[in-house]
Enzyme design. Structure first.
Site, PDB file in Angstrom:
ATOM      1  N   ASP A  78       0.811  -1.211   0.000  1.00 24.85           N
ATOM      2  CA  ASP A  78       0.000   0.000   0.000  1.00 24.85           C
ATOM      3  C   ASP A  78       0.846   1.263   0.000  1.00 24.85           C
ATOM      4  OD1 ASP A  78       0.938  -0.238   2.654  1.00 24.85           O
ATOM      5  OD2 ASP A  78      -0.948  -1.080   3.348  1.00 24.85           O
TER       6      ASP A  78
ATOM      7  N   ASN B 202      -7.520  -2.670  14.574  1.00 26.06           N
ATOM      8  CA  ASN B 202      -8.894  -3.040  14.210  1.00 26.06           C
ATOM      9  C   ASN B 202      -8.942  -4.270  13.313  1.00 26.06           C
ATOM     10  OD1 ASN B 202      -7.948  -2.022  11.803  1.00 26.06           O
ATOM     11  ND2 ASN B 202      -9.459  -0.375  11.626  1.00 26.06           N
TER      12      ASN B 202
ATOM     13  N   HIS C 143      -7.175  -4.749  10.463  1.00 24.53           N
ATOM     14  CA  HIS C 143      -6.955  -4.571   9.029  1.00 24.53           C
ATOM     15  C   HIS C 143      -5.637  -5.191   8.587  1.00 24.53           C
ATOM     16  CE1 HIS C 143      -4.861  -0.453   9.822  1.00 24.53           C
ATOM     17  NE2 HIS C 143      -3.927  -1.264   9.340  1.00 24.53           N
TER      18      HIS C 143
ATOM     19  N   GLU D 222      -9.726  -2.129   5.457  1.00 25.94           N
ATOM     20  CA  GLU D 222     -10.346  -1.800   6.724  1.00 25.94           C
ATOM     21  C   GLU D 222     -11.603  -2.651   6.965  1.00 25.94           C
ATOM     22  OE1 GLU D 222      -8.886   0.044   8.786  1.00 25.94           O
ATOM     23  OE2 GLU D 222      -8.215   1.977   8.018  1.00 25.94           O
TER      24      GLU D 222
END
Length: 244
Positions: free
Chosen positions: A66, A134, A136, A141
């Site tokens: 990314d 979280n 990811h 996400e």
């Protein structure tokens, strides 16, 4: 799925680097999917050490997961700069063998399509992952639907808060990123996910012991045939048998 728990991130980095070295030595044109962030720094430190002690990486290709949208490649917090600083300038991977999304592309949709073609032409022998608090992976996400292809994602507030420590303030954190989709990640022949610290323990436990669910993206790794979780005692603390 294999779980390996180490006393320190350095010890974990040594182990993860040994796994990467196996791929490099056993594959004529090894393709490594790479991640960024503080978690993978111990791995890159050990790969640099291995290179300085004789590991040839000239035949390796790398494909990064990314990049932030809107940061130039030379920005101190861009993932281009992260990779140069922690790995590329210290090893002999040819520059033209390393791929990172262009977060400054004029046409982001076209850039995503270009990146999917890169992955299609160079299938991943091993994908290195971190994990967000979280759950990811990459910047995929939690959501009702996980996208399969490279795409532009709006970062969650939780991710922005977590990444704010790398910037002067939270307002400086980009709100979007380009990320590989889950399909490309799952198509890697081997996956190594690294996680350290108590703040990652809940996400790790839900990814390994919970159901496969889109609001914990890393749980989709349960569907892969060759995954190794490389943890420290803190990140493993909520797993059964490791304190959970």
């Amino acid at each position: 799925m294999r779980i390996r728990v180490f006393d320190t991130p350095k010890d974990a980095g040594i182990y993860a680097a040994a796994l990467v070295e196996q791929i490099i030595l056993q594959t004529d044109h090894a393709v490594l999917g790479l991640a960024t962030g503080s978690t993978v720094i111990p791995l890159y430190e050990q790969l640099v050490r291995l290179h300085r002690n004789g590991l040839d990486m000239s035949h390796v290709r790398t494909i990064n997961l990314d990049e932030y949208v809107g940061l130039p490649a030379d920005h101190p917090q861009s993932y281009h700069n992260f990779m140069r600083t922690h790995l590329f300038q210290h090893v002999n991977i040819p520059a033209f063998h390393s791929y990172i999304p262009d977060g400054n592309a004029a046409d982001l949709e076209q850039e995503c399509a270009r990146y999917d073609e890169v992955v299609r032409k160079h299938p991943l022998d091993m994908q290195i992952l971190g994990i967000g608090v979280n759950g990811h992976i990459g910047f995929n996400e939690p959501d009702d639907l996980l996208l399969s292809k490279t795409h532009v994602v709006t970062l969650s507030e939780e991710t922005i808060r977590s990444n704010a420590r790398f910037f002067e303030c939270a307002d400086d954190v980009p709100r979007q990123a380009i990320t590989l989709g889950v399909q490309a990640i799952l198509q890697a022949k081997r996956i190594v996910l690294m996680a350290f610290g108590k703040e990652k323990a809940d996400a790790v436990a839900k990814s390994i012991q919970g159901q496969v669910r889109t609001d914990v993206p890393a749980s989709i790794l349960q569907l892969h045939r060759d995954v190794t979780f490389v943890l420290d005692m803190d990140s493993a603390s909520k797993l059964a048998g490791y304190g959970g």
